[in-house]
Write an enzyme that holds these catalytic residues in place. Structure first.
Site, short mmCIF file in Angstrom:
data_model
loop_
_atom_site.label_atom_id
_atom_site.label_comp_id
_atom_site.label_asym_id
_atom_site.label_seq_id
_atom_site.Cartn_x
_atom_site.Cartn_y
_atom_site.Cartn_z
N ASP A 1 -5.55 2.25 10.80
CA ASP A 1 -6.69 1.84 10.99
C ASP A 1 -6.75 1.65 12.48
O ASP A 1 -7.02 2.67 13.36
CB ASP A 1 -7.32 1.07 10.15
CG ASP A 1 -8.82 0.78 10.20
OD1 ASP A 1 -9.46 1.32 9.44
OD2 ASP A 1 -9.16 -0.22 10.76
N ASP B 1 -5.80 -0.50 -2.10
CA ASP B 1 -6.52 -1.40 -3.08
C ASP B 1 -7.98 -1.88 -2.52
O ASP B 1 -8.32 -1.87 -1.17
CB ASP B 1 -5.84 -2.64 -3.38
CG ASP B 1 -5.90 -3.50 -1.96
OD1 ASP B 1 -5.36 -3.06 -0.80
OD2 ASP B 1 -6.36 -4.61 -2.26
N GLY C 1 0.82 -1.23 0.09
CA GLY C 1 0.02 0.07 -0.04
C GLY C 1 0.69 1.37 -0.07
O GLY C 1 0.30 2.36 -0.43
N ILE D 1 -11.63 3.40 2.16
CA ILE D 1 -10.86 4.18 1.07
C ILE D 1 -10.05 3.44 -0.14
O ILE D 1 -9.54 2.44 0.44
CB ILE D 1 -10.20 5.49 1.49
CG1 ILE D 1 -9.08 5.16 2.47
CG2 ILE D 1 -11.20 6.32 2.16
CD1 ILE D 1 -7.73 4.99 1.73
#
Ligand code: 5GP
Ligand code: MG
Length: 183
Positions: A106, A162, A48, A156
């Site tokens: 997160d 992704d 990411g 998102i």
């Protein structure tokens, strides 16, 4: 509205390319002031973080190195003790200032695991930089030193992130439409 479709889901544009790059400018400025004498090793967590890492590094003007790693989970001796490993980190970390480069924080679980792994390799000061942070999703006690942008607790994609492998190539960030369907 500017929406896109990835597999079965619709996403709406939420952060423009200009806004992302301005947020990275802010983080880079702070690093240029804080880290110029630290000779840090940046450790970017794949997949990411590849776009963030690239745009961040272009803005840094002090001596530094970067390594790209993957978090891999191996089955331990029993089903409950899966072993996490950082794959691709060959540098000697002893006493080194390490700056983690993450796409998004997160719950914070991933960051706590990466910190433990870096500590076990002898890293000195460990700092965390993340492109995105969802403050309302945080469950683990982790200190974030460089946050480019805080976002609400929505799913998102884009700019490296992704949905089922798709969307990493988008240069903006898109938020999952409610129920995944455009109204
Ligand atoms: P944490 O361990 O902090 O709960 O989660 C971090 C990882 O979950 C991130 O590195 C990322 O891979 C994934 N993640 C968390 N939120 C999102 C999101 O909104 N979109 C995508 N694509 N991945 C996310
Ligand atoms: Mg990640």
């Amino acid at each position: 509205m500017n929406t896109i479709q990835l597999l079965d889901k619709k996403f709406a544009l939420s952060i423009s390319e200009e806004e992302i790059l301005a947020a990275i400018d802010g983080v880079a400025q702070k690093m240029n002031a804080d880290l110029k004498d630290e000779n840090p090793l940046f450790v970017a967590i794949l997949n990411g973080s590849f776009m963030f890492a690239a745009d961040l590094m272009k803005r840094l003007d002090f001596p530094c190195q970067i390594s790209f790693v993957k978090l891999a989970s191996y089955h331990g001796t029993t089903s409950s003790n899966n072993v996490l490993e950082l794959v691709g980190l060959n540098e000697n970390l002893a006493g080194r200032t390490v700056v983690i480069v993450e796409d998004i924080v997160d719950s914070g679980l991933t960051m706590t695991k990466v910190i433990d792994l870096l500590k076990s390799r002898g890293a000195g000061k460990i700092l965390i930089s993340t492109l995105l942070f969802k403050p309302s999703a945080l469950k683990h006690d982790v200190e974030l030193h460089y946050v480019a942008k805080e976002i609400p607790n929505d799913f998102i994609v884009g700019y490296g992130l992704d949905y089922d492998g798709y969307g990493r190539n988008l240069k903006e960030i898109y938020t999952l439409c409610e129920s995944g369907v455009e109204r």
